[in-house]
Design an enzyme around this catalytic site. Structure first.
Site, PDB file in Angstrom:
ATOM      1  N   ASP A 101       0.916  -1.201   0.136  1.00 46.04           N
ATOM      2  CA  ASP A 101       0.105   0.124  -0.127  1.00 46.04           C
ATOM      3  C   ASP A 101       0.878   1.168  -0.122  1.00 46.04           C
ATOM      4  O   ASP A 101       1.526   1.491   0.963  1.00 46.04           O
ATOM      5  CB  ASP A 101      -0.774   0.054   1.203  1.00 46.04           C
ATOM      6  CG  ASP A 101      -1.919  -0.976   1.054  1.00 46.04           C
ATOM      7  OD1 ASP A 101      -1.850  -2.091   0.631  1.00 46.04           O
ATOM      8  OD2 ASP A 101      -3.145  -0.834   1.791  1.00 46.04           O
ATOM      9  N   LYS A 163      -7.204   3.263  -3.225  1.00 43.41           N
ATOM     10  CA  LYS A 163      -7.556   3.340  -1.710  1.00 43.41           C
ATOM     11  C   LYS A 163      -7.738   4.921  -1.374  1.00 43.41           C
ATOM     12  O   LYS A 163      -7.108   5.761  -1.697  1.00 43.41           O
ATOM     13  CB  LYS A 163      -6.509   2.656  -1.018  1.00 43.41           C
ATOM     14  CG  LYS A 163      -6.416   2.840   0.328  1.00 43.41           C
ATOM     15  CD  LYS A 163      -5.276   1.998   1.029  1.00 43.41           C
ATOM     16  CE  LYS A 163      -5.073   2.413   2.637  1.00 43.41           C
ATOM     17  NZ  LYS A 163      -3.978   1.192   3.177  1.00 43.41           N
ATOM     18  N   LYS A 194     -10.055   0.282  -2.109  1.00 45.08           N
ATOM     19  CA  LYS A 194     -10.096   0.035  -1.015  1.00 45.08           C
ATOM     20  C   LYS A 194     -10.569   1.082  -0.296  1.00 45.08           C
ATOM     21  O   LYS A 194      -9.943   2.209  -0.579  1.00 45.08           O
ATOM     22  CB  LYS A 194      -8.583  -0.297  -0.622  1.00 45.08           C
ATOM     23  CG  LYS A 194      -8.462  -0.550   0.809  1.00 45.08           C
ATOM     24  CD  LYS A 194      -7.253  -1.015   1.146  1.00 45.08           C
ATOM     25  CE  LYS A 194      -6.853  -1.159   2.593  1.00 45.08           C
ATOM     26  NZ  LYS A 194      -5.526  -1.619   3.092  1.00 45.08           N
TER      27      LYS A 194
HETATM   28  O1  LIG Z   1      -5.104   1.818   5.812  1.00 41.07           O
HETATM   29  C1  LIG Z   1      -6.159   1.876   6.481  1.00 41.07           C
HETATM   30  C2  LIG Z   1      -6.361   2.802   7.695  1.00 41.07           C
HETATM   31  O2  LIG Z   1      -5.161   3.076   8.281  1.00 41.07           O
HETATM   32  C3  LIG Z   1      -7.150   2.425   8.746  1.00 41.07           C
HETATM   33  O3  LIG Z   1      -7.753   3.555   9.520  1.00 41.07           O
HETATM   34  P1  LIG Z   1      -8.712   3.431  10.613  1.00 41.07           P
HETATM   35  O4  LIG Z   1      -7.677   3.302  11.902  1.00 41.07           O
HETATM   36  O5  LIG Z   1      -9.394   4.749  10.875  1.00 41.07           O
HETATM   37  O6  LIG Z   1      -9.513   2.401  10.612  1.00 41.07           O
END
Ligand SMILES: O=C[C@H](O)COP(=O)(O)O
Length: 254
Positions: A101, A163, A194
């Site tokens: 990512d 994403k 994503k």
């Molecule tokens: O890549 C995903 C994010 O870092 C997750 O974010 P979150 O902690 O708000 O679920």
């Protein structure tokens, strides 16, 4: 996906989840606690997503399962020198990462989308054919047009997924951003979505999956083309998959 019960729907979403631990302190025990949850009574998550430092322990923890090991590079700012990103990718691959990512340089990308295409192509080459998810940080972009522009540029560079967010800025995923990225995927004729950043409850996750199914067809809502990246969603999905009521309140802007 109208005919699915909530429990069946939650189970399907578990299979699309990138279970994420990217706390700022990068604590190993937090990664370990996350990794223990990746196999649920309702099936495995799609992937775990951890800091590069924790890829090795993730590879050991999910060995023998279909769970993918995602890590983040050029994260979260999107402005590291290429040499650093390249080094991080090499290390991640050596340690067993199976998905990368990468944050694109979203601050410059709107003015210079070719730079985004170029940088994603570089990452794709360095990742040796592994799936690459381009993080656009949509909460920092001005409008839908900019989101589509960056998504199109990333897909042209070979991104396997676009994403929404790092989860590190105020605005994470929104329905508008998800829709913009789906439109870019449809226009490009390739790529997956994503959704990430602030997704905490079953209803919210379902709304994103319903949107994707409506725009792209139900077959799109599977781990090859649809993921939800979240640190705090799994508990609610497991509860609903087990027949309990959702207890989450809305986290992001859906
Ligand atoms: O890549 C995903 C994010 O870092 C997750 O974010 P979150 O902690 O708000 O679920």
């Amino acid at each position: 996906m109208t005919e699915l019960s909530d429990a069946a729907y939650a189970k399907r979403l578990i299979g699309c989840l990138d279970l994420t631990e990217l706390s700022d302190d990068r604590a190993a025990d937090k990664a370990d606690r996350l990794l223990e949850k990746a196999r649920t009574p309702f099936g495995p998550v799609a992937a775990v997503c951890v800091w590069p430092d924790h890829v090795k322990r993730a590879a050991i923890a999910v060995r023998g399962t279909p769970i993918q090991i995602a890590t983040v590079v050029n994260f979260p700012g999107g402005e590291e020198p290429w040499e650093q990103t390249q080094h991080d990718i090499r290390l991640a691959l050596a340690n067993g990462a199976t998905e990368i990512d990468v944050v694109v340089d979203y601050r410059r990308g709107v003015e210079d989308p070719h730079a985004v295409t170029f940088s994603v192509r570089q990452v794709k080459d360095a990742a040796g054919g592994l799936p690459v998810k381009a993080i656009l940080e949509t909460g920092m972009l001005d409008d839908i047009d900019d989101m589509q522009l960056l998504a199109g540029a990333a897909l042209t560079g070979g991104a396997d997924f676009v994403k929404t967010s790092t989860g590190k800025v105020k605005t994470g995923a929104t329905m508008e951003a998800a829709e913009a990225l789906l439109d870019a995927i449809a226009a490009a004729g390739t790529g997956g979505l994503k959704v990430s950043g602030g997704v905490r409850g079953f209803a919210e996750a379902k709304a994103y999956a319903d949107l994707a199914a409506r725009k792209m067809g139900e077959a799109f809502v599977g781990p090859k083309t649809f993921r939800i990246g979240a640190s705090s969603l799994l508990t609610d999905l497991v509860a609903v998959a087990g027949g309990e009521q959702s207890s989450a309140t809305s986290g992001s802007g859906y």
